[in-house]
Design a protein around this motif. Structure first.
Motif, PDB file in Angstrom:
ATOM      1  N   LEU A  80       0.842  -1.199   0.000  1.00  0.00           N
ATOM      2  CA  LEU A  80       0.000   0.000   0.000  1.00  0.00           C
ATOM      3  C   LEU A  80       0.878   1.250   0.000  1.00  0.00           C
ATOM      4  CD1 LEU A  80      -3.000   0.930   0.223  1.00  0.00           C
ATOM      5  CD2 LEU A  80      -2.644   1.078   2.683  1.00  0.00           C
ATOM      6  N   VAL A  81       1.930   1.228   0.820  1.00  0.00           N
ATOM      7  CA  VAL A  81       2.828   2.385   0.901  1.00  0.00           C
ATOM      8  C   VAL A  81       3.619   2.535  -0.411  1.00  0.00           C
ATOM      9  CG1 VAL A  81       4.835   3.364   2.070  1.00  0.00           C
ATOM     10  CG2 VAL A  81       3.018   2.259   3.403  1.00  0.00           C
ATOM     11  N   ILE A  82       4.262   1.438  -0.843  1.00  0.00           N
ATOM     12  CA  ILE A  82       5.062   1.499  -2.071  1.00  0.00           C
ATOM     13  C   ILE A  82       4.185   1.873  -3.262  1.00  0.00           C
ATOM     14  CG2 ILE A  82       6.471   0.163  -3.701  1.00  0.00           C
ATOM     15  CD1 ILE A  82       7.534  -1.441  -1.393  1.00  0.00           C
ATOM     16  N   GLY A  83       2.993   1.259  -3.331  1.00  0.00           N
ATOM     17  CA  GLY A  83       2.081   1.537  -4.439  1.00  0.00           C
ATOM     18  C   GLY A  83       1.620   2.986  -4.450  1.00  0.00           C
ATOM     19  N   SER A  84       1.327   3.540  -3.266  1.00  0.00           N
ATOM     20  CA  SER A  84       0.845   4.926  -3.195  1.00  0.00           C
ATOM     21  C   SER A  84       1.860   5.886  -3.781  1.00  0.00           C
ATOM     22  CB  SER A  84       0.569   5.335  -1.746  1.00  0.00           C
ATOM     23  OG  SER A  84      -0.358   4.461  -1.175  1.00  0.00           O
ATOM     24  N   VAL A  85       3.131   5.557  -3.613  1.00  0.00           N
ATOM     25  CA  VAL A  85       4.188   6.421  -4.160  1.00  0.00           C
ATOM     26  C   VAL A  85       4.439   6.084  -5.627  1.00  0.00           C
ATOM     27  CG1 VAL A  85       6.607   7.094  -3.975  1.00  0.00           C
ATOM     28  CG2 VAL A  85       5.274   6.634  -1.908  1.00  0.00           C
ATOM     29  N   SER A  86       4.713   4.804  -5.897  1.00  0.00           N
ATOM     30  CA  SER A  86       5.223   4.441  -7.229  1.00  0.00           C
ATOM     31  C   SER A  86       4.153   4.518  -8.319  1.00  0.00           C
ATOM     32  CB  SER A  86       5.829   3.041  -7.189  1.00  0.00           C
ATOM     33  OG  SER A  86       4.848   2.095  -6.827  1.00  0.00           O
ATOM     34  N   LEU A  87       2.886   4.267  -7.958  1.00  0.00           N
ATOM     35  CA  LEU A  87       1.848   4.232  -8.993  1.00  0.00           C
ATOM     36  C   LEU A  87       1.485   5.622  -9.510  1.00  0.00           C
ATOM     37  CD1 LEU A  87      -0.373   1.412  -7.541  1.00  0.00           C
ATOM     38  CD2 LEU A  87       0.924   1.350  -9.653  1.00  0.00           C
ATOM     39  N   ARG A  88       2.062   6.664  -8.889  1.00  0.00           N
ATOM     40  CA  ARG A  88       1.862   8.003  -9.442  1.00  0.00           C
ATOM     41  C   ARG A  88       2.751   8.217 -10.654  1.00  0.00           C
ATOM     42  NH1 ARG A  88      -1.413  10.406  -5.956  1.00  0.00           N
ATOM     43  NH2 ARG A  88      -1.453   9.398  -3.919  1.00  0.00           N
ATOM     44  N   THR A  89       3.697   7.319 -10.839  1.00  0.00           N
ATOM     45  CA  THR A  89       4.546   7.394 -12.019  1.00  0.00           C
ATOM     46  C   THR A  89       4.207   6.221 -12.932  1.00  0.00           C
ATOM     47  OG1 THR A  89       6.247   5.962 -11.123  1.00  0.00           O
ATOM     48  CG2 THR A  89       6.403   8.287 -10.585  1.00  0.00           C
ATOM     49  N   SER A  90       4.822   6.203 -14.105  1.00  0.00           N
ATOM     50  CA  SER A  90       4.612   5.038 -14.965  1.00  0.00           C
ATOM     51  C   SER A  90       5.882   4.794 -15.753  1.00  0.00           C
ATOM     52  CB  SER A  90       3.418   5.281 -15.898  1.00  0.00           C
ATOM     53  OG  SER A  90       3.680   6.411 -16.686  1.00  0.00           O
ATOM     54  N   GLY A  91       5.848   3.730 -16.525  1.00  0.00           N
ATOM     55  CA  GLY A  91       6.963   3.407 -17.396  1.00  0.00           C
ATOM     56  C   GLY A  91       8.233   3.133 -16.603  1.00  0.00           C
ATOM     57  N   VAL A  92       9.336   3.674 -17.097  1.00  0.00           N
ATOM     58  CA  VAL A  92      10.633   3.353 -16.529  1.00  0.00           C
ATOM     59  C   VAL A  92      10.763   3.925 -15.113  1.00  0.00           C
ATOM     60  CG1 VAL A  92      11.975   5.327 -17.353  1.00  0.00           C
ATOM     61  CG2 VAL A  92      13.048   3.101 -17.205  1.00  0.00           C
ATOM     62  N   TYR A  93      10.063   5.025 -14.812  1.00  0.00           N
ATOM     63  CA  TYR A  93      10.117   5.596 -13.463  1.00  0.00           C
ATOM     64  C   TYR A  93       9.488   4.640 -12.453  1.00  0.00           C
ATOM     65  CZ  TYR A  93      11.356   9.784 -15.961  1.00  0.00           C
ATOM     66  OH  TYR A  93      11.996  10.677 -16.777  1.00  0.00           O
ATOM     67  N   PHE A  94       8.385   4.024 -12.858  1.00  0.00           N
ATOM     68  CA  PHE A  94       7.739   3.055 -11.978  1.00  0.00           C
ATOM     69  C   PHE A  94       8.689   1.892 -11.684  1.00  0.00           C
ATOM     70  CE2 PHE A  94       5.256  -0.830 -11.370  1.00  0.00           C
ATOM     71  CZ  PHE A  94       4.513  -0.468 -10.262  1.00  0.00           C
TER      72      PHE A  94
END
Lengths: 327, 249
Positions: A114-128
């Motif tokens: 939940l924590v990692i997703g809340s941060v990382s899912l705001r980006t996409s592609g190579v940033y994710f």
């Protein structure tokens, strides 16, 4: 029955029969290998939910695998040393009970997802990819310096944890338990893929603007998928630790994240049994080719190259043809 | 006069030095089709973006059913009754036609937080989706994979997905684009009926369709509305003729 359903049935039959044969032939090592394959398959089934259905290329799923592993390691090590986990504000003791360990693994990895997703899912592609990878490395280096639980050397658990009504020290019984867990999760994933949630998640991967335009939030759909995905991989981590009776920071390594992804690509992305076929094949190759040559990863690389170039649907795709929308 | 269902009040949006929307004020009243026309680069897509929520205006406000929705994201506006179709089809290409229609029904009339029962066996959802497909004439294509549909059929599916939502407003971005004569005639008839269910803001290049359908037309040039009026008024407007129609009518 579709061709894919026949293949799936054959795989399940193999997973039931081969270890039974191994008992009859007195080949305990085959059972250990099969258990390893089944547990790694479970980890990949978790990732496949995020990767296949959600299109989320997470290179940090080892985090959840490791959390499941350490949940087991921490709880069991306190139980074997008869020291409480904490005394204040509430007394928490260790445990050697698998159901409790599984529950803790699932909840802990879901929370971290939940924590990692809340941060990382705001980006996409190579940033994710990079953010998920970065989280993985954070956990890896944290556990290396976590002296209380073995640090770099890891943590040994001398006796396998127990499950009510079973003797988990008997390899075939532990194997059966892992297989049942895998099958239950597969049934859940199969239902999920067809459910309203699965429909929306799958559409969010293909046409996110459309999903928004009908009133659904792609971010939330992906976040929930990521949490479920992480929880499944976390459960696999707990089982993996129990198989080896050992946990170490390598469970968090990014190589492991990569391997989990390789299982899926070999077997077939977004196919229900893709990760299972991939993990079984990987373990077989690791055993046989690893026995022939220390450089067996070269052959694995060639296989992967071949599949990515010539068979994008993975082995299931080659054998069963394209996925059908209504199946 | 009746309250407008959709209204923009002086919305302005710039990209660098380019003013893509310059104090655009428009409204859409119940039962009408309000067409937006204008040459390429006039800012039609930017306008649609701000109305649907993909873009936030630099200044000005968007009202949906009397409520200020300027700060709300697209999915919330959709839940409040705004259904849009896309200029370039936005569909789940690997999914079946029926599944795409189900997605629309799911957004408007169902919850996506259900994990066990198949979406295809949800009766109310499915009936809603099938009814929408029937209206655009895609019933026989329901089980086909969307990627296999012709361009025209995809345009129709776009409209069907909007229909499943039973919205208060349709915002359609060039629904006729790429349709043949027959296709646009059929879609023109469909939109003509639809306006009685919910008014339509129609961005369209096909002038035959616009003149046949529109109750009012607004002409957008360089981000500004240079005229709004009935078909006759717009045809007779000198400024419009100079700027856009080129005197050809």
């Amino acid at each position: 029955m579709s061709r894919e359903a026949v293949i799936n049935a054959v795989v399940v039959a193999g997973l039931v029969l081969v270890p039974l044969w191994a008992v009859w032939a007195d080949e305990p090592f085959t059972i250990t290998l099969a258990t390893r394959a089944v547990v790694l398959a479970l980890a990949a089934v978790g990732l496949n939910l995020a990767l296949g259905l959600g299109g989320l290329v997470s290179l940090g799923h080892a985090v959840f695998f490791g959390i499941g592993g350490y949940a087991m390691g921490v709880l069991a090590s306190h139980a074997q040393s008869y020291t409480p986990l904490m005394e204040w504000p509430v007394l928490i003791e260790g445990t050697k009970s698998m159901p409790i360990i599984w529950l803790v693994s699932i909840v802990a990895s879901a929370l971290v997802a939940l924590v990692i997703g809340s941060v990382s899912l705001r980006t996409s592609g190579v940033y994710f990819i990079m953010i998920t990878l970065a989280f993985g490395q954070m956990f890896f280096f944290f556990t290396i310096s976590w002296a209380a639980y073995g640090g770099e050397d890891g943590l040994s658990i001398y006796v396998r944890n127990g499950f009510p009504g079973l003797n988990t020290l008997v390899p075939i019984q532990f194997y059966g338990l892992c297989l049942v867990v895998l099958l239950v999760v597969l049934v859940f994933c199969s239902a999920l893929a067809r459910s309203p949630f699965g429909l929306a998640l799958n559409a969010a991967r293909q046409a996110p603007e459309r999903v928004q335009a009908v009133g659904l939030d792609p971010f939330r759909l992906r976040l929930v998928a990521f949490v479920i995905s992480g929880a499944i991989t976390g459960l696999a981590g707990a089982l993996f630790a129990d198989l080896a009776r050992f946990v170490s920071p390598t469970m968090f390594s990014w190589q492991l994240s990569g391997e989990i992804m390789v299982f899926i690509i070999i077997g077939g992305v977004a196919r229900l049994f893709g990760p299972v076929v991939g993990a079984v094949l990987f373990v077989m190759l690791e055993h046989w080719l690893g026995g022939l040559s220390d450089y067996w990863h070269v052959f694995l690389g060639l296989l992967l190259l071949g599949i990515v170039l010539f068979a994008k649907g993975g082995l299931i795709g080659v054998l069963a043809g394209k996925a059908r929308a209504h199946d | 006069m009746t309250e407008p269902v959709l209204e923009t009040r002086a919305i302005t949006k710039s990209f660098g030095a380019l003013k893509a929307s310059d104090a655009v004020s428009l409204d859409l009243r119940p039962g009408e089709i309000h067409a937006i026309i204008g040459p390429n680069g006039a800012g039609k897509s930017t306008l649609i973006g701000q109305i649907s929520g993909a873009l936030v205006p630099d200044s000005g406000a968007v009202f949906l059913d009397g409520e200020d929705v300027t700060a709300l994201p697209p999915q919330v506006r959709a839940r409040k009754g705004l259904a849009r179709s896309f200029q370039i089809s936005q569909l789940a290409m690997e999914d079946s036609v029926l599944q795409n229609a189900l997605l629309g029904a799911l957004g408007a009339g169902g919850s996506p937080w259900r994990f066990f029962r198949p979406a295809l066996s949800d009766r109310p959802l499915r009936e809603r989706a099938e009814a929408a497909l029937a209206r655009v004439g895609l019933t026989e294509q329901a089980a086909r994979v969307t990627a296999e549909l012709s361009h025209g059929q995809r345009r129709l599916l776009e409209v069907a997905v909007a229909l499943t939502m039973a919205p208060k407003v349709f915002v359609m971005d060039e629904p006729m684009a790429g349709l043949g004569t027959e296709g646009s005639a059929a879609l023109t008839r469909l939109l003509d009926q639809l306006r009685h269910e919910a008014p339509i803001l129609l961005v369209e290049h096909d002038m035959d369709a616009v003149f046949a359908l529109a109750d009012r037309i607004s002409v957008l040039v360089y981000g500004r509305v240079i005229a709004t009026g009935t078909v006759e008024e717009i045809r007779a407007n000198r400024a419009v003729q100079d700027a856009y129609l080129g005197g050809e009518t």
